[in-house]
Design an enzyme around this catalytic site. Sequence first.
Site, mmCIF file in Angstrom:
data_model
loop_
_atom_site.group_PDB
_atom_site.id
_atom_site.type_symbol
_atom_site.label_atom_id
_atom_site.label_comp_id
_atom_site.label_asym_id
_atom_site.label_seq_id
_atom_site.Cartn_x
_atom_site.Cartn_y
_atom_site.Cartn_z
ATOM 1 N N ASP A 34 0.837 -1.203 0.000
ATOM 2 C CA ASP A 34 0.000 0.000 0.000
ATOM 3 C C ASP A 34 0.869 1.250 0.000
ATOM 4 O O ASP A 34 0.542 2.256 -0.620
ATOM 5 C CB ASP A 34 -0.854 0.050 1.272
ATOM 6 C CG ASP A 34 -1.959 -0.967 1.223
ATOM 7 O OD1 ASP A 34 -1.994 -1.743 0.248
ATOM 8 O OD2 ASP A 34 -2.773 -0.994 2.162
ATOM 9 N N GLU A 36 3.885 1.687 -1.250
ATOM 10 C CA GLU A 36 4.432 1.966 -2.584
ATOM 11 C C GLU A 36 3.346 2.550 -3.500
ATOM 12 O O GLU A 36 3.589 3.459 -4.273
ATOM 13 C CB GLU A 36 4.979 0.676 -3.206
ATOM 14 C CG GLU A 36 6.200 0.129 -2.484
ATOM 15 C CD GLU A 36 6.517 -1.296 -2.916
ATOM 16 O OE1 GLU A 36 7.481 -1.479 -3.647
ATOM 17 O OE2 GLU A 36 5.773 -2.218 -2.524
ATOM 18 N N ASP A 38 0.680 4.267 -2.556
ATOM 19 C CA ASP A 38 0.380 5.644 -2.163
ATOM 20 C C ASP A 38 1.457 6.608 -2.643
ATOM 21 O O ASP A 38 1.164 7.747 -3.009
ATOM 22 C CB ASP A 38 0.215 5.742 -0.643
ATOM 23 C CG ASP A 38 -1.067 5.070 -0.187
ATOM 24 O OD1 ASP A 38 -1.944 4.851 -1.032
ATOM 25 O OD2 ASP A 38 -1.193 4.768 1.015
ATOM 26 N N SER A 83 -14.135 6.764 -1.332
ATOM 27 C CA SER A 83 -12.959 6.321 -0.609
ATOM 28 C C SER A 83 -12.619 7.389 0.441
ATOM 29 O O SER A 83 -13.347 8.366 0.592
ATOM 30 C CB SER A 83 -11.883 6.169 -1.668
ATOM 31 O OG SER A 83 -10.693 5.876 -1.097
ATOM 32 N N LEU A 84 -11.520 7.217 1.149
ATOM 33 C CA LEU A 84 -11.122 8.222 2.140
ATOM 34 C C LEU A 84 -9.760 8.787 1.770
ATOM 35 O O LEU A 84 -8.929 8.072 1.213
ATOM 36 C CB LEU A 84 -10.992 7.575 3.518
ATOM 37 C CG LEU A 84 -12.267 7.167 4.242
ATOM 38 C CD1 LEU A 84 -11.914 6.339 5.469
ATOM 39 C CD2 LEU A 84 -13.062 8.397 4.648
ATOM 40 N N GLU A 113 -12.404 5.820 14.719
ATOM 41 C CA GLU A 113 -12.694 4.394 14.531
ATOM 42 C C GLU A 113 -11.458 3.673 14.036
ATOM 43 O O GLU A 113 -10.535 4.303 13.530
ATOM 44 C CB GLU A 113 -13.798 4.226 13.472
ATOM 45 C CG GLU A 113 -15.095 4.831 13.890
ATOM 46 C CD GLU A 113 -16.082 4.930 12.730
ATOM 47 O OE1 GLU A 113 -15.863 4.273 11.695
ATOM 48 O OE2 GLU A 113 -17.045 5.687 12.877
ATOM 49 N N ARG A 136 -18.189 -2.404 -3.322
ATOM 50 C CA ARG A 136 -18.035 -1.021 -3.727
ATOM 51 C C ARG A 136 -18.058 -0.862 -5.256
ATOM 52 O O ARG A 136 -18.606 0.084 -5.778
ATOM 53 C CB ARG A 136 -16.733 -0.446 -3.180
ATOM 54 C CG ARG A 136 -16.575 0.991 -3.589
ATOM 55 C CD ARG A 136 -15.528 1.680 -2.795
ATOM 56 N NE ARG A 136 -14.200 1.241 -3.176
ATOM 57 C CZ ARG A 136 -13.092 1.838 -2.775
ATOM 58 N NH1 ARG A 136 -13.174 2.862 -1.961
ATOM 59 N NH2 ARG A 136 -11.926 1.406 -3.160
ATOM 60 N N GLU A 173 -17.028 -3.299 6.632
ATOM 61 C CA GLU A 173 -15.885 -3.974 6.042
ATOM 62 C C GLU A 173 -15.986 -5.468 6.314
ATOM 63 O O GLU A 173 -16.182 -5.882 7.457
ATOM 64 C CB GLU A 173 -14.614 -3.406 6.690
ATOM 65 C CG GLU A 173 -13.381 -3.590 5.887
ATOM 66 C CD GLU A 173 -13.236 -2.521 4.785
ATOM 67 O OE1 GLU A 173 -14.162 -1.701 4.585
ATOM 68 O OE2 GLU A 173 -12.195 -2.556 4.110
ATOM 69 N N LYS A 288 -13.780 10.923 11.896
ATOM 70 C CA LYS A 288 -14.957 11.454 11.192
ATOM 71 C C LYS A 288 -15.588 12.578 12.002
ATOM 72 O O LYS A 288 -15.741 12.427 13.231
ATOM 73 C CB LYS A 288 -16.016 10.354 11.024
ATOM 74 C CG LYS A 288 -15.553 9.155 10.233
ATOM 75 C CD LYS A 288 -16.596 8.040 10.249
ATOM 76 C CE LYS A 288 -16.085 6.866 9.418
ATOM 77 N NZ LYS A 288 -16.928 5.677 9.546
ATOM 78 N N CYS A 406 17.862 -26.721 -11.146
ATOM 79 C CA CYS A 406 17.428 -26.932 -9.766
ATOM 80 C C CYS A 406 18.646 -26.965 -8.838
ATOM 81 O O CYS A 406 19.591 -27.714 -9.091
ATOM 82 C CB CYS A 406 16.637 -28.230 -9.673
ATOM 83 S SG CYS A 406 16.162 -28.627 -7.981
HETATM 84 S S1 IVH Z 1 -15.887 5.290 6.362
HETATM 85 C C1 IVH Z 1 -17.314 7.968 2.852
HETATM 86 N N1 IVH Z 1 -14.916 3.861 8.327
HETATM 87 O O1 IVH Z 1 -11.563 2.228 4.138
HETATM 88 C C2 IVH Z 1 -16.483 7.259 3.852
HETATM 89 N N2 IVH Z 1 -14.236 3.302 6.121
HETATM 90 O O2 IVH Z 1 -10.040 4.017 2.338
HETATM 91 C C3 IVH Z 1 -16.813 5.859 3.966
HETATM 92 N N3 IVH Z 1 -12.749 1.357 5.989
HETATM 93 O O3 IVH Z 1 -13.801 2.314 1.464
HETATM 94 C C4 IVH Z 1 -15.834 5.040 4.643
HETATM 95 N N4 IVH Z 1 -12.679 0.938 8.151
HETATM 96 O O4 IVH Z 1 -13.639 0.162 2.844
HETATM 97 C C5 IVH Z 1 -14.924 4.052 6.996
HETATM 98 N N5 IVH Z 1 -14.191 2.666 10.183
HETATM 99 C C6 IVH Z 1 -14.195 2.863 8.865
HETATM 100 C C7 IVH Z 1 -13.471 2.033 7.976
HETATM 101 C C8 IVH Z 1 -13.509 2.300 6.606
HETATM 102 C C9 IVH Z 1 -12.270 0.554 6.952
HETATM 103 C C10 IVH Z 1 -12.432 1.222 4.550
HETATM 104 C C11 IVH Z 1 -13.629 1.321 3.637
HETATM 105 C C12 IVH Z 1 -13.358 2.507 2.758
HETATM 106 C C13 IVH Z 1 -11.867 2.588 2.820
HETATM 107 C C14 IVH Z 1 -11.402 3.980 2.513
#
Ligand code: IVH
Length: 666
Positions: A34, A36, A38, A83-84, A113, A136, A173, A288, A406
Amino acid sequence: MNKKEAVKRIEFLREELKKHNHNYYVLSKPAISDFEYDIMMNDLVFLENKFPDLKDENSPSAKVGNDSSNEFVQVDHKYPMLSLGNTYSEEDLIDFDSRVKKILTGPFSYTCELKYDGASISLVYKNGKLTRAVTRGDGDKGDDVTANVRTIRTIPHTLTGSDYPAEFEIRGEIILPHDSFDKLNNDRISAGDFAFANPRNAASGTLKLQNPAEVAKRGLDCFLYYLLGENLPTNSHFENLIAARKWGLNVAPHPERVSTIEEAIGFTKKWNEKRYDLPFDIDGIVVKVDSLDQQRVLGFTSKSPRWAISYKFKAEQAVTDLLSIDYQVGRTGAITPVANLEPVLLAGTTVKRASLHNADQISLHDIRINDRVYVEKGGEIIPKVVGVDLNSRLPGSQPVVYISNCPECGTELIRKEGEAKHFCPNEDGCPPQIKGKIEHFVSRKAMNINCAEATIDLLYQKGLIKNIADLYDLKKEQIANLERFGEKSAQNLTESIQESKKAGFERVLFALGIRFVGETVAKTLAKKLKNIDLVINASLDQLREIEEIGDKIAESVTQHFSKPGNIEIVNRLKAAGVNFQADESNDILSDKLNGLTIVISGTFSRLSRDEIKELIVKHGGKNAGSISANTDYFLTGANIGPEKLKKAQKLGIKFLTEDEFIDMIG
Ligand code: IVH
């Protein structure tokens, strides 16, 4: 960098990222870490910002990855699944906080979280019933994997209480806990199949299987973390999660509500240390903004919400010197290059060896002897070399020349089309392959013979065993004469070998070590074909007709028994008294379905079609292929055949669900 160079670099990065998206989301087999990924993505975003006219809506920087594989029905998401934004440092979190503060005028709080490392899922509940589960996908539409998701124990089909909204969506998840992951990979390795690199890939790969009964066996779990809908109970994300927990939904106990970014940073620090105590993987923390009204004010960019951010733990990495490369030969002849390293401390343990995977990985990273290399440890897997520090490369170094023969028996290696690894084809003459097959044969889940690796090595060195059948010719005196052995230990070993003759046919079939025949496949074959002669004589087509047996397995089985040497082994094992016959004594279970004719259609979530057919017969019923006036019940799962459905409705046949069927047979 001038514009011309930027165009080239952007093009390169986009192509690479697209390829890695495909590896990650569709194949569940990422080729890079991940971190690499990013770094490449950050490069791309940087260049696109520097040369805005090179921006493109189709760039991977503007889109979420796509996990769809064309094998499922595609469904539109009511709300896009985004995504985040990723961050790796405290400063990034503080920047995020400043951006939020610029937009929000009043006070606010954050919910912190865990970032569960799995595959995201959207669940829709209508009137308290789970109606749909979708991956997704590309964020706008995903794969309908409802039948698979229904097999996950912690996802309720029906909610408890009555104060839930009539319709809402909850996202979460799907994860594979460590113990299930280990079991799955052990089974796969025994079957000669590729092992999943980490629990996340195993979870997403499992979610995309076409066989819900197989999904049910793998032990997936799910944590839910995001409610959407028009009539949610409160304006607080945190309190909504607590409400969802009361409806029976699996909301983890980890979320915490805090009022400053400093406290959120404290949360990330706490879990960075505690994460190794969890029985599943997390790859970071999600912060969040808690109030839904304030979330709406902040809104979204094209790819992610402005009200949330993820802080990713950096994969634990170390830098050390690559001293030399060994080549290991596995039981199936697969060659794995292994790096011998200057010992280095990594995530609490000293690492001396790390996997280099295969020839392609070595040339992709241009890894050379004496290079300073980056070593990374992710989850439970052995460390791997992920890159080279080119700045400290010594002059005069040469690219690695991959072995062509071998290292154990000198046979020329082969590389089959589509396979990443080189193989030694000398199955019957290459010592690690011979010993590996015997080790597999005696292992606990196979013949369960109490014989350590060192003993096999010794017996092989002394020329007493060259294959699995030789075990049954061993004499007590021969063993007792060996160094470290005595009367008693020789007695124990011969007794354990004798005892193994009672092992069930499915275990024997698994023990033979046929490529791709793991425990589950061996069970299926034993159940269907009943004895070894029928397995040996089965044609490719006969094998393919068996549910769960695909081309790859069928070919491997026929190929195995096309070799006279393998038939000879079976004949010798038979003569020694090894059990090659399935036990049919418990075939009849009850007479609950006596005289009833049942037709089945569709896919089921708790049992496979074959299991259902077998249960019908074992309970005295008859399973028919097509609907007629004689049909008593039409047992239906998901995706029923339309012709059968029409006919059953026309004839007024009684419908049965899978649950009703299971109740019926008790
Ligand atoms: S919130 C619009 N909360 O991370 C935001 N995502 O990189 C919705 N993920 O697609 C995501 N734990 O698959 C959220 N506590 C958490 C999470 C989480 C894992 C995953 C999820 C998301 C990805 C984003």
